[in-house]
Motif scaffolding. Structure first.
Motif, PDB file in Angstrom:
ATOM      1  N   ILE A 222      51.730  76.390   4.727  1.00  0.00           N
ATOM      2  CA  ILE A 222      52.324  77.599   4.148  1.00  0.00           C
ATOM      3  C   ILE A 222      53.391  77.391   3.488  1.00  0.00           C
ATOM      4  O   ILE A 222      53.938  78.192   2.442  1.00  0.00           O
ATOM      5  N   ALA A 223      54.201  76.681   4.112  1.00  0.00           N
ATOM      6  CA  ALA A 223      55.772  76.531   3.686  1.00  0.00           C
ATOM      7  C   ALA A 223      55.686  76.036   2.229  1.00  0.00           C
ATOM      8  O   ALA A 223      56.495  76.348   1.340  1.00  0.00           O
ATOM      9  N   ARG A 224      55.129  75.026   2.247  1.00  0.00           N
ATOM     10  CA  ARG A 224      54.714  74.199   0.963  1.00  0.00           C
ATOM     11  C   ARG A 224      54.151  75.013  -0.055  1.00  0.00           C
ATOM     12  O   ARG A 224      54.720  75.379  -1.291  1.00  0.00           O
ATOM     13  N   GLU A 225      53.338  75.901   0.207  1.00  0.00           N
ATOM     14  CA  GLU A 225      52.409  76.814  -0.821  1.00  0.00           C
ATOM     15  C   GLU A 225      53.400  77.695  -1.244  1.00  0.00           C
ATOM     16  O   GLU A 225      53.351  78.003  -2.368  1.00  0.00           O
ATOM     17  N   ARG A 226      54.296  78.320  -0.316  1.00  0.00           N
ATOM     18  CA  ARG A 226      55.323  79.419  -0.643  1.00  0.00           C
ATOM     19  C   ARG A 226      56.737  78.952  -1.174  1.00  0.00           C
ATOM     20  O   ARG A 226      57.465  79.781  -1.580  1.00  0.00           O
ATOM     21  N   GLY A 227      56.754  77.673  -1.098  1.00  0.00           N
ATOM     22  CA  GLY A 227      58.200  77.034  -1.710  1.00  0.00           C
ATOM     23  C   GLY A 227      59.200  77.414  -0.829  1.00  0.00           C
ATOM     24  O   GLY A 227      60.274  77.401  -0.990  1.00  0.00           O
ATOM     25  N   VAL A 228      58.956  77.363   0.563  1.00  0.00           N
ATOM     26  CA  VAL A 228      59.848  77.765   1.586  1.00  0.00           C
ATOM     27  C   VAL A 228      60.353  76.170   2.260  1.00  0.00           C
ATOM     28  O   VAL A 228      59.385  75.402   2.555  1.00  0.00           O
ATOM     29  N   GLY A 229      61.777  76.137   2.419  1.00  0.00           N
ATOM     30  CA  GLY A 229      62.247  74.734   2.925  1.00  0.00           C
ATOM     31  C   GLY A 229      62.042  74.808   4.438  1.00  0.00           C
ATOM     32  O   GLY A 229      61.899  76.018   5.211  1.00  0.00           O
ATOM     33  N   VAL A 230      61.762  73.448   4.945  1.00  0.00           N
ATOM     34  CA  VAL A 230      61.387  73.638   6.556  1.00  0.00           C
ATOM     35  C   VAL A 230      62.694  72.509   6.943  1.00  0.00           C
ATOM     36  O   VAL A 230      62.753  71.467   6.436  1.00  0.00           O
ATOM     37  N   VAL A 231      63.633  72.830   7.849  1.00  0.00           N
ATOM     38  CA  VAL A 231      64.469  71.965   8.408  1.00  0.00           C
ATOM     39  C   VAL A 231      63.631  71.562   9.800  1.00  0.00           C
ATOM     40  O   VAL A 231      63.644  72.553  10.655  1.00  0.00           O
ATOM     41  N   ALA A 232      63.528  70.174  10.099  1.00  0.00           N
ATOM     42  CA  ALA A 232      63.114  69.727  11.437  1.00  0.00           C
ATOM     43  C   ALA A 232      64.287  69.374  12.281  1.00  0.00           C
ATOM     44  O   ALA A 232      65.157  68.774  12.043  1.00  0.00           O
ATOM     45  N   ALA A 233      64.068  69.961  13.470  1.00  0.00           N
ATOM     46  CA  ALA A 233      65.267  69.668  14.325  1.00  0.00           C
ATOM     47  C   ALA A 233      64.476  69.377  15.693  1.00  0.00           C
ATOM     48  O   ALA A 233      63.245  69.341  15.773  1.00  0.00           O
ATOM     49  N   ALA A 234      65.364  68.744  16.687  1.00  0.00           N
ATOM     50  CA  ALA A 234      64.772  68.155  17.986  1.00  0.00           C
ATOM     51  C   ALA A 234      63.660  67.207  17.877  1.00  0.00           C
ATOM     52  O   ALA A 234      62.706  67.297  18.584  1.00  0.00           O
ATOM     53  N   VAL A 235      63.852  66.083  16.616  1.00  0.00           N
ATOM     54  CA  VAL A 235      63.203  65.283  16.428  1.00  0.00           C
ATOM     55  C   VAL A 235      62.859  64.117  17.624  1.00  0.00           C
ATOM     56  O   VAL A 235      62.026  63.471  17.590  1.00  0.00           O
ATOM     57  N   TYR A 236      63.632  64.105  18.599  1.00  0.00           N
ATOM     58  CA  TYR A 236      63.426  63.048  19.729  1.00  0.00           C
ATOM     59  C   TYR A 236      62.706  63.809  20.819  1.00  0.00           C
ATOM     60  O   TYR A 236      62.619  63.194  21.771  1.00  0.00           O
ATOM     61  N   ASN A 237      62.451  65.206  20.689  1.00  0.00           N
ATOM     62  CA  ASN A 237      61.277  65.783  21.691  1.00  0.00           C
ATOM     63  C   ASN A 237      62.303  66.005  22.830  1.00  0.00           C
ATOM     64  O   ASN A 237      61.828  65.353  24.204  1.00  0.00           O
ATOM     65  N   SER A 238      63.604  66.082  23.162  1.00  0.00           N
ATOM     66  CA  SER A 238      64.402  66.290  24.285  1.00  0.00           C
ATOM     67  C   SER A 238      64.771  64.869  24.760  1.00  0.00           C
ATOM     68  O   SER A 238      65.303  64.975  25.964  1.00  0.00           O
ATOM     69  N   GLY A 239      64.798  63.977  24.199  1.00  0.00           N
ATOM     70  CA  GLY A 239      65.104  62.673  24.721  1.00  0.00           C
ATOM     71  C   GLY A 239      63.929  61.469  24.850  1.00  0.00           C
ATOM     72  O   GLY A 239      64.483  60.215  24.711  1.00  0.00           O
ATOM     73  N   LEU A 240      62.934  61.852  24.816  1.00  0.00           N
ATOM     74  CA  LEU A 240      61.842  60.838  24.990  1.00  0.00           C
ATOM     75  C   LEU A 240      61.784  59.749  23.879  1.00  0.00           C
ATOM     76  O   LEU A 240      61.382  58.650  24.018  1.00  0.00           O
ATOM     77  N   LEU A 241      62.106  60.099  22.537  1.00  0.00           N
ATOM     78  CA  LEU A 241      62.114  59.138  21.379  1.00  0.00           C
ATOM     79  C   LEU A 241      63.486  58.742  21.196  1.00  0.00           C
ATOM     80  O   LEU A 241      63.706  58.334  19.789  1.00  0.00           O
ATOM     81  N   SER A 242      64.635  58.784  21.831  1.00  0.00           N
ATOM     82  CA  SER A 242      65.986  58.613  21.477  1.00  0.00           C
ATOM     83  C   SER A 242      66.550  57.379  21.562  1.00  0.00           C
ATOM     84  O   SER A 242      67.454  57.045  21.581  1.00  0.00           O
TER      85      SER A 242
END
Length: 338
Positions: A222-242
Protein backbone atom coordinates in the motif's frame (compact mmCIF):
# COMPACT_ATOMS: atom_id res chain seq x y z
CA UNK A 1 20.51 25.45 12.91
CA UNK A 2 18.74 25.20 9.57
CA UNK A 3 18.31 22.09 7.48
CA UNK A 4 17.77 23.34 3.95
CA UNK A 5 21.19 24.15 2.56
CA UNK A 6 23.41 21.84 0.54
CA UNK A 7 26.19 19.84 2.25
CA UNK A 8 29.80 20.84 1.93
CA UNK A 9 31.53 19.68 -1.23
CA UNK A 10 34.01 17.62 0.82
CA UNK A 11 31.28 15.37 2.22
CA UNK A 12 31.50 11.89 0.67
CA UNK A 13 28.37 11.28 -1.38
CA UNK A 14 25.86 8.72 -0.19
CA UNK A 15 22.89 7.86 -2.40
CA UNK A 16 19.59 9.41 -1.36
CA UNK A 17 15.97 8.52 -1.99
CA UNK A 18 13.18 11.06 -2.22
CA UNK A 19 9.92 11.40 -0.35
CA UNK A 20 6.93 12.73 -2.24
CA UNK A 21 7.46 16.02 -0.40
CA UNK A 22 10.81 16.43 -2.16
CA UNK A 23 12.89 15.68 0.93
CA UNK A 24 15.84 13.41 0.19
CA UNK A 25 17.05 10.94 2.82
CA UNK A 26 20.39 9.18 2.68
CA UNK A 27 19.95 5.43 2.28
CA UNK A 28 21.54 4.98 5.71
CA UNK A 29 20.38 7.00 8.69
CA UNK A 30 21.64 7.35 12.25
CA UNK A 31 19.17 6.37 14.97
CA UNK A 32 19.95 8.39 18.08
CA UNK A 33 18.09 6.45 20.77
CA UNK A 34 21.39 5.49 22.34
CA UNK A 35 22.29 9.16 22.71
CA UNK A 36 19.60 9.10 25.40
CA UNK A 37 21.55 6.54 27.46
CA UNK A 38 19.53 3.55 26.26
CA UNK A 39 20.37 0.69 28.66
CA UNK A 40 23.80 2.19 29.38
CA UNK A 41 25.36 5.62 29.72
CA UNK A 42 26.75 7.45 26.71
CA UNK A 43 28.88 10.55 27.04
CA UNK A 44 28.41 13.86 25.25
CA UNK A 45 31.78 13.27 23.59
CA UNK A 46 30.76 9.85 22.28
CA UNK A 47 27.57 11.27 20.81
CA UNK A 48 29.40 14.18 19.20
CA UNK A 49 32.07 11.90 17.73
CA UNK A 50 29.39 9.57 16.38
CA UNK A 51 27.66 12.45 14.61
CA UNK A 52 30.95 13.74 13.20
CA UNK A 53 31.77 10.25 11.91
CA UNK A 54 28.31 9.95 10.37
CA UNK A 55 28.73 13.22 8.50
CA UNK A 56 32.18 12.10 7.39
CA UNK A 57 30.64 8.89 6.01
CA UNK A 58 28.03 10.88 4.12
CA UNK A 59 25.12 10.06 6.43
CA UNK A 60 22.78 13.03 6.47
CA UNK A 61 19.62 11.61 8.03
CA UNK A 62 19.28 11.60 11.83
CA UNK A 63 16.32 10.24 13.80
CA UNK A 64 15.52 10.98 17.43
CA UNK A 65 12.54 11.37 19.81
CA UNK A 66 11.61 13.04 23.12
CA UNK A 67 11.11 9.53 24.52
CA UNK A 68 14.81 8.74 24.13
CA UNK A 69 16.36 9.65 27.45
CA UNK A 70 13.57 12.10 28.36
CA UNK A 71 14.86 14.63 25.83
CA UNK A 72 18.57 13.88 26.25
CA UNK A 73 18.91 12.34 22.78
CA UNK A 74 17.41 15.40 21.10
CA UNK A 75 19.61 17.72 23.14
CA UNK A 76 22.79 15.81 22.35
CA UNK A 77 21.94 15.51 18.66
CA UNK A 78 21.27 19.23 18.43
CA UNK A 79 24.52 20.05 20.22
CA UNK A 80 26.52 17.68 18.02
CA UNK A 81 25.08 18.98 14.77
CA UNK A 82 25.45 22.62 15.78
CA UNK A 83 25.28 24.73 12.61
CA UNK A 84 25.70 21.77 10.27
CA UNK A 85 23.74 22.26 7.07
CA UNK A 86 22.27 19.84 4.57
CA UNK A 87 21.04 17.32 7.14
CA UNK A 88 17.57 15.87 7.59
CA UNK A 89 16.21 15.43 11.12
CA UNK A 90 13.18 13.46 12.22
CA UNK A 91 11.66 13.41 15.67
CA UNK A 92 8.41 12.17 17.13
CA UNK A 93 5.24 13.27 18.89
CA UNK A 94 2.72 11.56 21.14
CA UNK A 95 4.78 11.20 24.30
CA UNK A 96 4.81 14.65 25.84
CA UNK A 97 7.47 15.35 28.47
CA UNK A 98 6.25 17.08 31.62
CA UNK A 99 8.18 18.06 34.75
CA UNK A 100 8.16 15.46 37.51
CA UNK A 101 10.09 16.82 40.52
CA UNK A 102 8.63 14.11 42.74
CA UNK A 103 10.58 11.43 40.83
CA UNK A 104 13.77 13.42 40.10
CA UNK A 105 15.70 11.49 42.76
CA UNK A 106 15.36 8.19 40.89
CA UNK A 107 16.26 6.83 37.47
CA UNK A 108 13.90 6.57 34.52
CA UNK A 109 12.11 3.21 34.46
CA UNK A 110 11.73 2.93 30.68
CA UNK A 111 15.17 1.67 29.69
CA UNK A 112 17.13 4.93 29.73
CA UNK A 113 19.83 5.64 32.32
CA UNK A 114 18.75 9.21 33.12
CA UNK A 115 17.19 10.93 36.14
CA UNK A 116 13.39 10.78 36.06
CA UNK A 117 13.07 14.55 36.34
CA UNK A 118 10.40 14.40 33.65
CA UNK A 119 7.71 11.87 32.84
CA UNK A 120 6.08 10.82 29.60
CA UNK A 121 2.40 11.49 29.05
CA UNK A 122 0.59 9.99 26.08
CA UNK A 123 -0.95 12.92 24.21
CA UNK A 124 -1.99 12.95 20.55
CA UNK A 125 -4.21 16.00 20.97
CA UNK A 126 -3.59 19.18 19.00
CA UNK A 127 -2.28 21.00 22.06
CA UNK A 128 -0.07 18.09 23.07
CA UNK A 129 1.50 17.80 19.64
CA UNK A 130 2.07 21.54 19.31
CA UNK A 131 3.77 21.59 22.71
CA UNK A 132 5.82 18.50 21.87
CA UNK A 133 7.10 19.94 18.59
CA UNK A 134 7.92 23.26 20.25
CA UNK A 135 9.94 21.50 22.94
CA UNK A 136 11.73 19.30 20.40
CA UNK A 137 12.72 22.32 18.30
CA UNK A 138 14.16 23.98 21.40
CA UNK A 139 16.18 20.93 22.41
CA UNK A 140 17.46 20.39 18.86
CA UNK A 141 18.25 24.06 18.37
CA UNK A 142 16.45 24.30 15.04
CA UNK A 143 13.38 26.04 13.67
CA UNK A 144 11.82 23.13 11.80
CA UNK A 145 11.68 19.34 11.63
CA UNK A 146 12.16 17.60 8.32
CA UNK A 147 9.95 14.72 9.49
CA UNK A 148 7.58 14.38 12.45
CA UNK A 149 6.34 10.87 13.27
CA UNK A 150 3.46 9.90 15.55
CA UNK A 151 5.35 7.71 18.04
CA UNK A 152 3.97 4.23 18.82
CA UNK A 153 0.24 5.09 18.66
CA UNK A 154 -0.72 1.39 19.00
CA UNK A 155 -3.31 2.01 21.73
CA UNK A 156 -4.32 5.46 20.50
CA UNK A 157 -5.55 4.94 16.94
CA UNK A 158 -8.65 7.11 17.23
CA UNK A 159 -6.88 10.20 18.55
CA UNK A 160 -3.67 9.70 16.59
CA UNK A 161 -5.44 9.21 13.25
CA UNK A 162 -7.69 12.23 13.77
CA UNK A 163 -6.33 15.11 15.86
CA UNK A 164 -2.80 13.73 15.63
CA UNK A 165 -2.65 13.64 11.85
CA UNK A 166 -4.67 16.85 11.37
CA UNK A 167 -2.28 18.76 13.63
CA UNK A 168 0.75 17.43 11.77
CA UNK A 169 -0.88 18.39 8.47
CA UNK A 170 -1.37 21.89 9.89
CA UNK A 171 2.30 22.09 10.88
CA UNK A 172 3.33 20.78 7.46
CA UNK A 173 1.21 23.45 5.76
CA UNK A 174 2.90 26.08 7.95
CA UNK A 175 6.38 24.81 7.06
CA UNK A 176 7.26 23.96 10.67
CA UNK A 177 7.40 20.29 9.65
CA UNK A 178 8.49 19.08 6.23
CA UNK A 179 6.93 15.61 6.07
CA UNK A 180 4.62 13.71 8.41
CA UNK A 181 3.99 10.10 9.32
CA UNK A 182 4.04 7.49 12.06
CA UNK A 183 6.68 5.20 13.56
CA UNK A 184 5.79 1.83 15.08
CA UNK A 185 6.96 -1.69 15.86
CA UNK A 186 4.08 -3.15 13.85
CA UNK A 187 3.16 -2.92 10.19
CA UNK A 188 -0.62 -3.46 10.22
CA UNK A 189 -1.58 -0.12 11.78
CA UNK A 190 1.04 1.69 9.71
CA UNK A 191 -0.69 0.28 6.64
CA UNK A 192 -3.95 1.79 7.93
CA UNK A 193 -2.28 5.18 8.38
CA UNK A 194 -1.12 4.98 4.76
CA UNK A 195 -4.55 3.82 3.59
CA UNK A 196 -6.67 6.30 5.54
CA UNK A 197 -4.59 9.43 6.22
CA UNK A 198 -2.36 11.93 4.44
CA UNK A 199 1.03 10.65 5.62
CA UNK A 200 4.20 11.09 3.57
CA UNK A 201 6.45 8.53 5.27
CA UNK A 202 6.31 5.83 7.92
CA UNK A 203 8.99 4.18 10.04
CA UNK A 204 8.60 0.46 10.63
CA UNK A 205 10.83 -1.15 13.26
CA UNK A 206 11.71 -4.82 13.05
CA UNK A 207 8.94 -5.83 10.64
CA UNK A 208 10.94 -5.73 7.42
CA UNK A 209 14.13 -7.67 8.04
CA UNK A 210 15.81 -10.88 6.94
CA UNK A 211 13.92 -12.67 9.72
CA UNK A 212 10.59 -10.82 9.85
CA UNK A 213 9.02 -9.78 6.56
CA UNK A 214 5.48 -9.17 7.82
CA UNK A 215 5.53 -5.65 6.34
CA UNK A 216 5.71 -7.26 2.89
CA UNK A 217 2.15 -8.51 3.37
CA UNK A 218 0.41 -5.29 4.33
CA UNK A 219 2.46 -2.09 4.63
CA UNK A 220 4.86 -2.17 1.70
CA UNK A 221 2.32 -2.83 -1.07
CA UNK A 222 0.00 0.00 0.00
CA UNK A 223 2.93 2.35 0.64
CA UNK A 224 4.21 1.79 -2.86
CA UNK A 225 0.72 2.22 -4.32
CA UNK A 226 0.19 5.52 -2.47
CA UNK A 227 3.71 6.87 -2.98
CA UNK A 228 4.47 6.86 0.74
CA UNK A 229 8.10 6.36 1.78
CA UNK A 230 9.08 3.66 4.26
CA UNK A 231 12.01 3.95 6.65
CA UNK A 232 13.15 0.53 7.88
CA UNK A 233 14.49 0.48 11.44
CA UNK A 234 15.64 -2.26 13.85
CA UNK A 235 16.96 -4.31 10.93
CA UNK A 236 19.07 -6.45 13.28
CA UNK A 237 15.91 -7.58 15.14
CA UNK A 238 17.28 -6.55 18.56
CA UNK A 239 20.71 -8.07 17.94
CA UNK A 240 20.25 -11.51 16.40
CA UNK A 241 21.47 -10.29 12.99
CA UNK A 242 24.15 -7.91 14.27
CA UNK A 243 27.10 -10.32 14.23
CA UNK A 244 28.60 -12.48 11.49
CA UNK A 245 28.19 -15.58 13.66
CA UNK A 246 24.74 -15.99 15.16
CA UNK A 247 24.71 -15.90 18.95
CA UNK A 248 21.99 -18.23 20.22
CA UNK A 249 21.68 -16.12 23.37
CA UNK A 250 21.06 -12.91 21.41
CA UNK A 251 17.77 -11.06 21.63
CA UNK A 252 15.09 -11.08 18.97
CA UNK A 253 12.27 -8.54 18.98
CA UNK A 254 13.27 -7.27 22.46
CA UNK A 255 13.25 -10.71 24.07
CA UNK A 256 15.02 -14.06 24.11
CA UNK A 257 15.21 -15.41 20.57
CA UNK A 258 13.04 -18.53 20.01
CA UNK A 259 14.94 -21.63 18.93
CA UNK A 260 13.28 -21.75 15.50
CA UNK A 261 14.22 -18.14 14.80
CA UNK A 262 17.82 -18.75 15.84
CA UNK A 263 17.98 -21.76 13.52
CA UNK A 264 16.67 -19.69 10.62
CA UNK A 265 19.20 -16.96 11.36
CA UNK A 266 21.97 -19.58 11.31
CA UNK A 267 20.79 -20.78 7.91
CA UNK A 268 20.79 -17.24 6.56
CA UNK A 269 24.28 -16.69 7.96
CA UNK A 270 25.48 -19.86 6.26
CA UNK A 271 24.18 -18.62 2.91
CA UNK A 272 25.92 -15.29 3.48
CA UNK A 273 29.18 -17.05 4.28
CA UNK A 274 29.01 -19.10 1.09
CA UNK A 275 28.78 -15.88 -0.90
CA UNK A 276 31.53 -14.09 1.03
CA UNK A 277 29.10 -11.67 2.70
CA UNK A 278 28.71 -10.80 6.38
CA UNK A 279 25.28 -11.39 7.92
CA UNK A 280 25.02 -7.81 9.32
CA UNK A 281 25.77 -6.35 5.87
CA UNK A 282 22.96 -8.40 4.35
CA UNK A 283 20.67 -7.28 7.18
CA UNK A 284 21.39 -3.60 6.47
CA UNK A 285 21.06 -3.85 2.71
CA UNK A 286 18.10 -6.22 2.41
CA UNK A 287 15.30 -3.66 3.10
CA UNK A 288 16.80 -1.21 0.59
CA UNK A 289 15.95 -3.66 -2.19
CA UNK A 290 12.27 -2.73 -1.91
CA UNK A 291 11.28 0.31 -4.01
CA UNK A 292 9.10 1.78 -1.25
CA UNK A 293 11.98 1.90 1.24
CA UNK A 294 13.74 5.26 1.36
CA UNK A 295 16.24 4.67 4.18
CA UNK A 296 17.50 2.15 6.73
CA UNK A 297 18.03 3.61 10.21
CA UNK A 298 20.19 1.82 12.77
CA UNK A 299 21.15 2.78 16.28
CA UNK A 300 24.71 4.07 16.54
CA UNK A 301 26.20 5.03 19.90
CA UNK A 302 29.86 5.64 19.04
CA UNK A 303 32.17 6.49 16.17
CA UNK A 304 33.05 2.79 15.90
CA UNK A 305 29.37 1.89 15.49
CA UNK A 306 29.05 4.47 12.72
CA UNK A 307 32.14 3.30 10.83
CA UNK A 308 31.20 -0.38 11.05
CA UNK A 309 27.62 0.28 9.98
CA UNK A 310 28.74 2.39 7.02
CA UNK A 311 31.06 -0.45 5.99
CA UNK A 312 28.16 -2.89 6.16
CA UNK A 313 26.05 -0.57 4.02
CA UNK A 314 28.85 -0.34 1.43
CA UNK A 315 29.84 -4.02 1.45
CA UNK A 316 29.63 -5.55 -2.01
CA UNK A 317 26.88 -8.16 -2.12
CA UNK A 318 26.52 -10.34 -5.23
CA UNK A 319 23.07 -10.91 -6.70
CA UNK A 320 23.67 -14.62 -6.23
CA UNK A 321 23.20 -14.17 -2.47
CA UNK A 322 19.74 -12.66 -2.87
CA UNK A 323 18.88 -15.32 -5.45
CA UNK A 324 19.76 -18.15 -3.07
CA UNK A 325 17.93 -16.59 -0.13
CA UNK A 326 14.90 -16.18 -2.37
CA UNK A 327 14.94 -19.64 -3.94
CA UNK A 328 15.54 -21.33 -0.59
CA UNK A 329 12.55 -19.56 0.94
CA UNK A 330 14.69 -18.01 3.67
CA UNK A 331 14.08 -14.42 2.55
CA UNK A 332 12.01 -13.40 -0.50
CA UNK A 333 13.76 -10.93 -2.75
CA UNK A 334 11.71 -7.69 -2.68
CA UNK A 335 12.78 -6.93 -6.25
CA UNK A 336 10.89 -10.06 -7.32
CA UNK A 337 7.89 -9.80 -5.02
CA UNK A 338 7.15 -6.05 -4.99
Amino acid sequence: MTNDRVPAASTPPMPTRALRTGHHLTELGLGAAQFGNLFTETTDEQATNAVKAALDEGIQYFDTAPHYGLGLSEHRLGQALGDTTGVRISSKVGRLLVDSPETADRLDDDGFVVPAAKRRVWDFSRDGILRSVEQSLARLGTDRLDIAYLHDPDDHWEEASSSGISTLVELRDQGVVGAIGAGMNQSAMLAEFVRQTDVDVVMVAGRFTLLDRSALDDLLPIARERGVGVVAAAVYNSGLLSTATVDSSAHFDYGQAPKAVVERAVRVAEVCERHGVSLPAAAVQYPLRHPAVVSVVTGMRTEHHVRSTANRYREDIPESLWEELHSSGLAPDPTRTS
